[in-house]
Design an enzyme around this catalytic site. Structure first.
Site, mmCIF file in Angstrom:
data_model
loop_
_atom_site.group_PDB
_atom_site.id
_atom_site.type_symbol
_atom_site.label_atom_id
_atom_site.label_comp_id
_atom_site.label_asym_id
_atom_site.label_seq_id
_atom_site.Cartn_x
_atom_site.Cartn_y
_atom_site.Cartn_z
ATOM 1 N N THR A 127 1.029 -1.265 -0.160
ATOM 2 C CA THR A 127 0.034 -0.035 -0.070
ATOM 3 C C THR A 127 0.993 1.196 -0.074
ATOM 4 O O THR A 127 1.924 1.127 0.544
ATOM 5 C CB THR A 127 -0.926 -0.226 1.125
ATOM 6 O OG1 THR A 127 -1.809 -1.419 1.363
ATOM 7 C CG2 THR A 127 -1.957 1.102 1.094
ATOM 8 N N PRO A 129 0.602 5.712 -0.198
ATOM 9 C CA PRO A 129 -0.395 6.901 0.363
ATOM 10 C C PRO A 129 -1.615 7.100 -0.741
ATOM 11 O O PRO A 129 -2.926 7.390 -0.451
ATOM 12 C CB PRO A 129 0.634 8.137 0.636
ATOM 13 C CG PRO A 129 1.942 7.543 0.926
ATOM 14 C CD PRO A 129 1.714 6.281 -0.030
ATOM 15 N N SER A 133 -6.324 -0.094 -2.750
ATOM 16 C CA SER A 133 -7.131 -1.067 -3.444
ATOM 17 C C SER A 133 -6.521 -1.189 -4.861
ATOM 18 O O SER A 133 -6.524 -2.432 -5.509
ATOM 19 C CB SER A 133 -8.651 -0.811 -3.491
ATOM 20 O OG SER A 133 -9.136 -0.616 -2.259
ATOM 21 N N GLN A 244 -4.587 -17.388 0.312
ATOM 22 C CA GLN A 244 -4.422 -17.929 1.684
ATOM 23 C C GLN A 244 -4.742 -16.531 2.647
ATOM 24 O O GLN A 244 -5.100 -16.832 3.688
ATOM 25 C CB GLN A 244 -2.928 -18.302 1.659
ATOM 26 C CG GLN A 244 -2.588 -18.741 2.983
ATOM 27 C CD GLN A 244 -1.464 -19.789 3.163
ATOM 28 O OE1 GLN A 244 -1.785 -20.614 2.281
ATOM 29 N NE2 GLN A 244 -0.464 -19.433 3.916
ATOM 30 N N GLU A 245 -4.132 -15.460 2.003
ATOM 31 C CA GLU A 245 -4.432 -14.137 2.895
ATOM 32 C C GLU A 245 -6.075 -14.146 3.379
ATOM 33 O O GLU A 245 -6.064 -13.760 4.480
ATOM 34 C CB GLU A 245 -3.902 -13.009 1.960
ATOM 35 C CG GLU A 245 -3.899 -11.647 2.990
ATOM 36 C CD GLU A 245 -2.954 -10.464 2.016
ATOM 37 O OE1 GLU A 245 -2.403 -10.833 1.268
ATOM 38 O OE2 GLU A 245 -3.282 -9.508 2.328
ATOM 39 N N ARG A 271 -25.125 -10.185 35.050
ATOM 40 C CA ARG A 271 -25.585 -8.730 35.189
ATOM 41 C C ARG A 271 -26.960 -8.687 35.376
ATOM 42 O O ARG A 271 -27.647 -9.348 34.648
ATOM 43 C CB ARG A 271 -25.059 -7.791 33.793
ATOM 44 C CG ARG A 271 -25.595 -6.442 33.903
ATOM 45 C CD ARG A 271 -24.760 -5.512 34.827
ATOM 46 N NE ARG A 271 -25.577 -4.118 34.712
ATOM 47 C CZ ARG A 271 -25.102 -3.008 35.479
ATOM 48 N NH1 ARG A 271 -24.315 -3.323 36.544
ATOM 49 N NH2 ARG A 271 -25.420 -1.805 35.345
ATOM 50 N N GLY A 367 -7.553 -6.517 1.155
ATOM 51 C CA GLY A 367 -8.528 -6.284 0.258
ATOM 52 C C GLY A 367 -9.948 -6.043 0.817
ATOM 53 O O GLY A 367 -10.375 -6.571 1.505
ATOM 54 N N ASN A 369 -13.723 -5.269 1.637
ATOM 55 C CA ASN A 369 -14.818 -6.144 1.507
ATOM 56 C C ASN A 369 -15.481 -5.795 0.140
ATOM 57 O O ASN A 369 -16.042 -6.508 -0.522
ATOM 58 C CB ASN A 369 -15.943 -5.745 2.594
ATOM 59 C CG ASN A 369 -15.424 -6.828 3.717
ATOM 60 O OD1 ASN A 369 -14.293 -7.331 3.807
ATOM 61 N ND2 ASN A 369 -16.310 -6.894 4.746
HETATM 62 C C1 LIG Z 1 -4.019 -1.781 10.277
HETATM 63 C C2 LIG Z 1 -3.717 -1.777 8.914
HETATM 64 C C3 LIG Z 1 -2.825 -2.704 8.615
HETATM 65 C C4 LIG Z 1 -2.480 -2.861 7.094
HETATM 66 N N1 LIG Z 1 -1.238 -3.498 6.866
HETATM 67 C C5 LIG Z 1 -0.784 -3.636 5.550
HETATM 68 C C6 LIG Z 1 0.338 -4.104 5.235
HETATM 69 O O1 LIG Z 1 1.091 -4.946 6.159
HETATM 70 N N2 LIG Z 1 0.926 -4.022 3.986
HETATM 71 C C7 LIG Z 1 0.369 -3.424 2.950
HETATM 72 O O2 LIG Z 1 0.523 -3.232 1.854
HETATM 73 N N3 LIG Z 1 -0.831 -2.766 3.440
HETATM 74 C C8 LIG Z 1 -1.463 -2.893 4.621
HETATM 75 N N4 LIG Z 1 -2.566 -2.255 4.978
HETATM 76 C C9 LIG Z 1 -3.212 -1.438 3.802
HETATM 77 C C10 LIG Z 1 -4.917 -2.150 3.276
HETATM 78 O O3 LIG Z 1 -4.432 -3.062 2.484
HETATM 79 C C11 LIG Z 1 -5.257 -0.911 2.676
HETATM 80 O O4 LIG Z 1 -5.940 -0.114 3.392
HETATM 81 C C12 LIG Z 1 -6.469 -1.484 1.925
HETATM 82 O O5 LIG Z 1 -6.089 -2.305 0.870
HETATM 83 C C13 LIG Z 1 -7.482 -0.414 1.131
HETATM 84 O O6 LIG Z 1 -6.708 0.638 0.499
HETATM 85 P P1 LIG Z 1 -6.953 2.011 0.814
HETATM 86 O O7 LIG Z 1 -6.698 2.379 2.205
HETATM 87 O O8 LIG Z 1 -6.199 2.731 -0.070
HETATM 88 O O9 LIG Z 1 -8.254 2.392 0.591
HETATM 89 P P2 LIG Z 1 -8.944 2.750 -1.020
HETATM 90 O O10 LIG Z 1 -8.532 1.911 -1.903
HETATM 91 O O11 LIG Z 1 -8.719 4.409 -1.246
HETATM 92 O O12 LIG Z 1 -10.392 2.630 -0.822
HETATM 93 C C14 LIG Z 1 -11.421 3.583 -0.142
HETATM 94 C C15 LIG Z 1 -12.770 2.942 -0.072
HETATM 95 O O13 LIG Z 1 -13.276 2.976 -1.585
HETATM 96 C C16 LIG Z 1 -13.463 1.633 -1.692
HETATM 97 N N5 LIG Z 1 -13.216 0.986 -3.235
HETATM 98 C C17 LIG Z 1 -11.921 1.236 -3.796
HETATM 99 N N6 LIG Z 1 -11.996 0.501 -4.946
HETATM 100 C C18 LIG Z 1 -13.214 0.081 -5.258
HETATM 101 C C19 LIG Z 1 -14.075 -0.560 -6.400
HETATM 102 N N7 LIG Z 1 -13.186 -0.654 -7.341
HETATM 103 N N8 LIG Z 1 -15.195 -0.890 -6.161
HETATM 104 C C20 LIG Z 1 -15.865 -0.290 -5.101
HETATM 105 N N9 LIG Z 1 -15.213 0.092 -3.912
HETATM 106 C C21 LIG Z 1 -14.202 0.360 -4.032
HETATM 107 C C22 LIG Z 1 -13.013 0.576 -0.757
HETATM 108 O O14 LIG Z 1 -13.561 -0.607 -0.608
HETATM 109 C C23 LIG Z 1 -12.835 1.440 0.446
HETATM 110 O O15 LIG Z 1 -14.199 1.444 0.994
HETATM 111 C C24 LIG Z 1 -3.068 -2.295 6.127
HETATM 112 C C25 LIG Z 1 -4.054 -1.167 6.630
HETATM 113 C C26 LIG Z 1 -4.609 -1.179 8.009
HETATM 114 C C27 LIG Z 1 -5.667 -0.122 8.489
#
Ligand SMILES: Cc1cc2nc3c(=O)[nH]c(=O)nc-3n(C[C@H](O)[C@H](O)[C@H](O)COP(=O)(O)OP(=O)(O)OC[C@H]3O[C@@H](n4cnc5c(N)ncnc54)[C@H](O)[C@@H]3O)c2cc1C
Length: 383
Positions: A127, A129, A133, A244-245, A271, A367, A369
């Site tokens: 991931t 900034p 996704s 698997q993830e 309670r 990934g 939901n």
């Molecule tokens: C506690 C924590 C630990 C993590 N650990 C890791 C790690 O070890 N390594 C790593 O690489 N990442 C890690 N992540 C990152 C995590 O995998 C991402 O936050 C996640 O994949 C979502 O990406 P984003 O935050 O950029 O959200 P975005 O991609 O910006 O998504 C924002 C919203 O838009 C929706 N959205 C996006 N695209 C679509 C679509 N095509 N159709 C419908 N809806 C959509 C999403 O579902 C979400 O609701 C971690 C995150 C957290 C919070």
């Protein structure tokens, strides 16, 4: 609860061992880890000594040589004990399989034995900034320079960001590739490589003991041998391992649901309100009867998927279903269990408040939901 039949007697003996260890060495430390915002290296070494960090990895590298059910047992027992800061799932079941499946012999020899011993923790940097996704939209670049690769880019939300000694880094080696995902490669970057910089440990809603962090690559020069698998096949490797993830998240989610439910069942019997236990109200009974039913249904599905995964079946759509369904259930269940605790449920001294906060991320990472539903829809021939 229905007797689970996915696990053999040997698996159950292993579970008893994990459970004893958790009671003695994990549970007493959870509060301290939550307070300090991180686990400690000592517990990882202890987990390694016990054989809990690679029970499904090849014996040739120090693993247990078992199947994925052993990994699932460790995940379930830690999740049930709310030891979410110990991201063994990320280390053992998500990261190490990349090295075991795609690593060169030299990479396997160098990294797997210390990782399985708990001396070297491994995280994964996908991931960024501006790209979560939409993984194919990452900006981190790896440029070939003679016998080296030079990496530049920013990663965020990286689990084990402070403790990991090795990162699997997703970077673009061909930004012109069409489609873009064909220009993605994976690298094994040792955390002490000059130019690999740990950023902030991020403040967050839940999982207080999990060191989620930023990681930066600033002219980070790694040898050509740091490439994992073949150049340009990074996305393919990621897709192969995501089954698997996602199953891991389903496993952990159901185990966390079971714990929140067990604790709430005990609470409502103790309670009292209006001269009777909360358990005597029909609302309490129906709420918990429904949640119990859903957990039983979820557990049966996850167990079936565990067996199919061990057989090697392609169950991408099914694990995606389990991931979104189980994590949605966990969010709803922890909210309803908190409600049954009344004001105490909102207080930190009752673990259900932490369960509620910890559940929030389950539908986001590994990934989101929504992405799970995109995958299922594609498999159904839609879109
Ligand atoms: C506690 C924590 C630990 C993590 N650990 C890791 C790690 O070890 N390594 C790593 O690489 N990442 C890690 N992540 C990152 C995590 O995998 C991402 O936050 C996640 O994949 C979502 O990406 P984003 O935050 O950029 O959200 P975005 O991609 O910006 O998504 C924002 C919203 O838009 C929706 N959205 C996006 N695209 C679509 C679509 N095509 N159709 C419908 N809806 C959509 C999403 O579902 C979400 O609701 C971690 C995150 C957290 C919070």
């Amino acid at each position: 609860m229905l007797r689970r039949d996915a696990f053999s007697e040997e698996h159950e003996l292993f579970r008893a061992q994990v459970r004893r260890f958790c009671e003695k060495e994990v549970e007493p430390k959870i509060v301290a880890w939550n307070r300090q915002g991180m686990t400690d290296r000592d517990i990882w070494r202890r987990l390694g000594e016990q054989g809990f960090l690679g029970p499904a990895l090849p014996e040739a590298y120090g693993g247990g040589g078992g199947d994925f059910l052993y990994d699932a047992i460790v995940m379930e027992e830690l999740s049930y004990r709310r030891a979410h800061g110990l991201m063994t799932t990320v280390h053992t079941s998500i990261c190490l399989p990349y090295i075991a499946s795609y690593g060169s012999e030299a990479q396997k020899q160098r990294y797997l034995p210390p990782a399985i011993r708990g001396e070297l923790l491994v995280g994964i940097c996908m991931t960024e900034p501006a790209a979560g996704s939409d993984l194919a939209g990452i900006q981190t670049r790896a440029v070939r320079a003679g016998g080296h690769w030079i990496l530049n880019g920013s990663k965020t939300f990286i689990s084990l960001g402070q403790l990991a000694g090795l990162f699997i880094v997703v970077a673009k080696t061909d930004p012109q590739a069409n489609p873009p995902h064909k220009g993605i490669s994976l690298f094994l970057v040792e955390a002490d490589t000059p130019g690999c910089v740990r950023g902030r440990k991020l403040e967050k809603l839940g999982l207080p003991a999990q060191d989620t962090s930023e990681i930066f690559f600033q002219d980070c020069r790694v040898p050509a041998t740091a490439l994992l698998g073949r150049e340009g096949t990074g996305f393919k490797m990621l897709m192969e391992k995501l089954q698997q993830e996602r199953l891991c998240i389903g496993v952990c989610s159901i185990a966390s649901c079971r714990r929140a439910l067990d604790d709430t069942l005990a609470y409502v019997k103790e309670r009292h309100a209006f001269g009777q236990p909360l358990a005597a109200f029909q609302n309490t009974q129906f709420t918990l009867a429904e949640l119990w039913s859903e957990v039983a249904i979820g557990q049966a599905f996850v167990d079936q998927l565990l067996r199919a995964h061990v057989r090697g079946d392609d169950i991408v759509a099914e694990v995606s279903a389990a991931k979104w369904w189980a994590t949605d259930l966990q969010k709803r269940l922890t909210g309803e269990c908190l409600q049954l605790h009344g004001g105490y449920g909102f207080m930190d001294e009752y673990p259900i408040s932490g369960d509620y906060a910890d559940a929030a991320v389950q539908s986001i990472y590994a990934g989101s939901n929504e992405i799970m539903k995109v995958i299922i829809a594609r498999r159904l021939g839609l879109g």
